[in-house]
Design an enzyme around this catalytic site. Structure first.
Site, short mmCIF file in Angstrom:
data_model
loop_
_atom_site.label_atom_id
_atom_site.label_comp_id
_atom_site.label_asym_id
_atom_site.label_seq_id
_atom_site.Cartn_x
_atom_site.Cartn_y
_atom_site.Cartn_z
N HIS A 42 -3.71 -10.76 94.24
CA HIS A 42 -2.26 -10.86 94.33
C HIS A 42 -1.62 -9.50 94.64
O HIS A 42 -0.60 -9.43 95.32
CB HIS A 42 -1.64 -11.46 93.06
CG HIS A 42 -0.17 -11.69 93.24
ND1 HIS A 42 0.33 -12.78 93.90
CD2 HIS A 42 0.89 -10.91 92.91
CE1 HIS A 42 1.64 -12.68 93.97
NE2 HIS A 42 2.02 -11.56 93.38
N ASP A 91 0.98 -8.68 97.56
CA ASP A 91 2.25 -7.95 97.43
C ASP A 91 2.32 -6.79 98.43
O ASP A 91 3.36 -6.58 99.06
CB ASP A 91 2.39 -7.39 96.00
CG ASP A 91 2.88 -8.42 95.00
OD1 ASP A 91 3.43 -9.46 95.42
OD2 ASP A 91 2.71 -8.17 93.79
N HIS A 134 6.61 -12.20 98.78
CA HIS A 134 5.57 -13.20 99.05
C HIS A 134 5.79 -13.89 100.40
O HIS A 134 4.83 -14.20 101.11
CB HIS A 134 5.50 -14.23 97.92
CG HIS A 134 5.17 -13.62 96.58
ND1 HIS A 134 5.32 -14.28 95.40
CD2 HIS A 134 4.73 -12.37 96.26
CE1 HIS A 134 4.97 -13.48 94.39
NE2 HIS A 134 4.61 -12.32 94.90
N HIS A 160 5.03 -2.42 93.46
CA HIS A 160 6.10 -2.43 94.48
C HIS A 160 6.70 -1.04 94.68
O HIS A 160 6.99 -0.63 95.81
CB HIS A 160 7.20 -3.40 94.08
CG HIS A 160 6.74 -4.83 94.08
ND1 HIS A 160 6.17 -5.43 95.18
CD2 HIS A 160 6.74 -5.77 93.11
CE1 HIS A 160 5.86 -6.69 94.89
NE2 HIS A 160 6.19 -6.91 93.64
ZN LIG Z 1 3.88 -10.69 93.79
#
Ligand SMILES: [Zn+2]
Length: 308
Positions: free
Chosen positions: A237, A241, A79, A264
């Site tokens: 969001h 990321d 973040h 991720h």
């Molecule tokens: Zn995140």
């Protein structure tokens, strides 16, 4: 010329770690051109580890992006990296007295406010932007990321998520590199999680600092942490990321990205593929760009060819 940028001054902040639940103090400091973002772990009065935000240092990728080097590890960097990228900061030292970046409110908005307070300075060095030469894809039929060459000199993304939950379902959102829009439309989107996963994750040493103030939390039927900030906060969001994870490439990127049910791990896999496939990335020619901008800004008239 598209110049590198750093902070105008140092700025510090404190918070708790999303996973460790421990208090953390951080300081963001300006740094020299071509140094990138570097995490500096300072514990017990001495520097324990310097960890550049580069793919080669990627560690944990479960429910956060972690980096590790010889003497240390730093968790939940995505973040803060996202805010630095979104705000256009190329070089910055992140001094931290623990092994995680504070979660703040679960979004990147508090970091953007800090960066606004610190201010930006341009540095006397061109950005070393790279662009894609051909399309590339990672993942499988169920979750994937595609990257294509872009002809408009920006990084853009279209992200789709698909969760079997009445509050989420399928959502798509798009974003094209723009600091103002990042600050208003992407940075405030908070991380999210499901109540049914809490016990399992806590047993694994994760999300010990999570609460209803720093994440959008859902039980099996609905959101239990109050109003969302956007109707599609979840997919925004995911863009946040990605904007942090792509920093691990080590260069600003020009490309058109499409992501479907990614996270991720796939973000990191894309970075790995970009770095390891020969001839996939080439430098954006700053020399030609510089010459054209110089020519335009010096008030020159268009060049006319003379025929003799
Ligand atoms: Zn995140």
């Amino acid at each position: 010329m598209n110049l590198q940028r750093t902070l105008a001054k140092s700025i510090s902040f404190s918070g708790i770690g999303l996973h460790s639940g421990k208090p953390i103090h951080c300081e963001l400091r300006p740094s020299r051109p071509d140094t990138g973002i570097v995490f500096i772990l300072e514990m017990n009065g001495g520097i324990r580890s310097r960890i550049p935000a580069r793919y080669k240092n990627v560690g944990a990728l479960s429910y956060n992006t972690g980096l590790r080097a010889e003497n240390g590890e730093i968790l939940t960097v995505e973040h803060l990296l996202s805010a630095l990228h979104g705000y256009g900061i190329d070089n910055c030292e992140v001094w931290v007295d623990n092994t995680e970046i504070p979660v703040m409110d679960g979004s990147a908005a508090p970091f953007i406010l800090l960066l606004c307070e610190a201010g930006i300075v341009r540095q006397d060095a061109p950005r070393r932007t790279v662009r894609l030469t051909r399309p590339v894809r990672v993942g499988d039929d169920n979750m994937w990321i595609e990257a294509e060459p872009s002809d408009d000199d920006t990084l853009s993304i279209e992200y789709t998520i698909d969760f079997d939950h009445p509050s989420i379902g399928r959502m798509t959102a798009s974003f094209s590199d723009d600091p103002y829009r990042f600050a208003h439309a992407v940075a405030p989107a908070r991380t999210f999680g499901f109540l049914r996963e809490v016990e399992v994750l806590r047993a694994r040493g994760l999300i010990r600092g999570a609460n209803l103030q720093n994440a959008v939390v859902m039980d099996d039927h609905r959101i239990i942490s109050g109003e969302t900030r956007f109707q599609d906060e979840f997919v925004r969001h995911k863009i946040l990321d990605f904007w942090g994870d792509i920093v691990l490439l080590g260069h600003p990127l020009v490309a058109k990205i499409k992501a479907f049910r990614a996270g991720h791990r796939l973000h990191a896999q894309l970075v790995e593929t970009l770095l390891k496939t020969p001839d996939l990335l080439v430098p954006v020619d700053q020399t030609i760009r510089h010459r054209i901008l110089q020519w335009a800004s010096s008030g020159n008239q268009p060049v006319r060819e003379t025929v003799q």
